[in-house]
Design a protein around this motif. Structure first.
Motif, short mmCIF file in Angstrom:
data_model
loop_
_atom_site.label_atom_id
_atom_site.label_comp_id
_atom_site.label_asym_id
_atom_site.label_seq_id
_atom_site.Cartn_x
_atom_site.Cartn_y
_atom_site.Cartn_z
N ARG A 46 -3.46 -15.00 4.15
CA ARG A 46 -3.42 -15.01 5.88
C ARG A 46 -4.76 -15.36 6.22
NH1 ARG A 46 -0.24 -9.26 5.05
NH2 ARG A 46 1.91 -10.12 4.86
N GLU A 74 1.99 -3.47 -13.56
CA GLU A 74 3.39 -3.71 -13.23
C GLU A 74 3.33 -4.72 -12.33
OE1 GLU A 74 4.02 -3.34 -9.49
OE2 GLU A 74 2.15 -3.51 -9.27
N GLU A 103 -2.03 0.35 -3.90
CA GLU A 103 -1.20 0.52 -2.82
C GLU A 103 -0.21 -0.54 -3.18
OE1 GLU A 103 0.36 -1.89 0.25
OE2 GLU A 103 -1.98 -1.99 0.58
N ILE A 104 1.28 -0.16 -3.40
CA ILE A 104 2.15 -0.97 -3.89
C ILE A 104 3.64 -0.89 -3.32
CG2 ILE A 104 1.17 -1.62 -5.77
CD1 ILE A 104 2.85 0.24 -7.50
P1 5GP Z 1 1.63 -8.00 2.04
O1 5GP Z 1 2.22 -9.55 1.35
O2 5GP Z 1 2.00 -7.52 3.32
O3 5GP Z 1 0.16 -7.87 1.98
O4 5GP Z 1 2.05 -7.13 0.84
C1 5GP Z 1 3.53 -7.07 0.85
C2 5GP Z 1 3.90 -5.83 -0.05
O5 5GP Z 1 3.53 -5.82 -1.60
C3 5GP Z 1 3.33 -4.37 0.50
O6 5GP Z 1 4.53 -3.53 0.52
C4 5GP Z 1 2.33 -4.08 -0.57
O7 5GP Z 1 2.45 -2.63 -0.73
C5 5GP Z 1 2.97 -4.62 -1.62
N1 5GP Z 1 2.07 -4.84 -2.88
C6 5GP Z 1 0.76 -5.40 -2.71
N2 5GP Z 1 0.40 -5.55 -4.01
C7 5GP Z 1 1.30 -5.09 -4.63
C8 5GP Z 1 1.04 -5.09 -6.10
O8 5GP Z 1 0.06 -5.30 -6.80
N3 5GP Z 1 2.44 -4.79 -6.79
C9 5GP Z 1 3.50 -4.37 -6.15
N4 5GP Z 1 4.60 -3.90 -6.78
N5 5GP Z 1 3.49 -4.27 -4.73
C10 5GP Z 1 2.10 -4.71 -3.96
#
Ligand code: 5GP
Length: 207
Positions: A46, A74, A103-104
């Protein structure tokens, strides 16, 4: 002899739209001893996002290779994109004695739970029941089907809480950060952890 404690792994997760990203950003601005893992993703950057800061941006092929090479602690597919936690950073940082925060989203959190049961799982929850009702009923103009669908989603989200150690309501970002810091501190004060440290020190001194 000095006793070197391994860092603790904290997993901040919760339903989509609850504000995990915002809380994590606010936490990064504070002076804490937490190291924040930078995830790999196949989603496009973004505006303002920098390689290696917000994410490591990968192609699908690169990401799938990372999965094959076991480079991720993971990973999950979320809204058509892959997201995953690089294993190397987490292991090295924990070994160096520093705590790590991930934060996942929830599927990934459940995978961490399998691979790393010693992790401390924090569920970020919507602010209040009133807010939950607003999220479900919306502007009050939605059909019964939509409301029922949201109820099912909300119920499943609340059910997810049972897999976590702590629940933090995100009523206000700074308050949510205070609570996360309180969890981190409390986890370091656990009797088992503190006692282990004392016992090893005494053993080192031949006591
Ligand atoms: P965004 O695209 O808005 O940055 O993230 C979308 C979602 O992906 C968010 O809920 C965030 O917590 C999750 N996310 C970000 N990094 C990871 C990751 O390494 N593993 C997982 N399982 N989810 C992630």
């Amino acid at each position: 002899m000095t006793y070197k404690e391994k860092g603790l792994l904290f997993i901040l997760s919760g339903p989509s739209g609850v504000g995990k990203g915002t809380v994590c950003k606010a936490l990064k601005k504070r002076k804490t001893n937490l190291a924040f893992s930078v995830s790999a993703t196949t989603r496009k950057p973004r505006e303002g996002e920098r390689e290696g800061v917000e994410y490591f941006f990968k192609t699908r092929e690169q990401f799938e290779q990372m999965i094959k090479d076991n480079l991720l602690l993971e990973w999950a597919e979320y809204v058509g994109n892959y997201y995953g936690t690089p294993l190397d950073f987490v292991e090295k940082t924990l070994d160096s004695g520093k705590d790590v925060l991930l934060e996942i989203e929830v599927q990934g959190a459940m995978k961490v739970k399998k691979n790393y049961p010693n992790g401390i799982f924090i569920f970020l929850a919507p602010p209040s029941l009133g807010e939950l009702r607003r999220r479900i009923t919306g502007r009050g103009t939605e059909s019964e089907d939509i409301i029922n669908g949201r109820m099912t989603v909300a119920k499943a989200e609340i059910e997810m809480m049972k897999h976590y150690d702590y629940v933090i309501e995100n009523d206000e970002v700074e308050r949510a950060c205070d609570r996360i810091e309180a969890v981190v501190m409390a986890e370091h004060l656990r009797r088992a952890r503190v006692m282990e440290k004392y016992l090893q020190l005494m053993e080192g001194e031949g006591i």
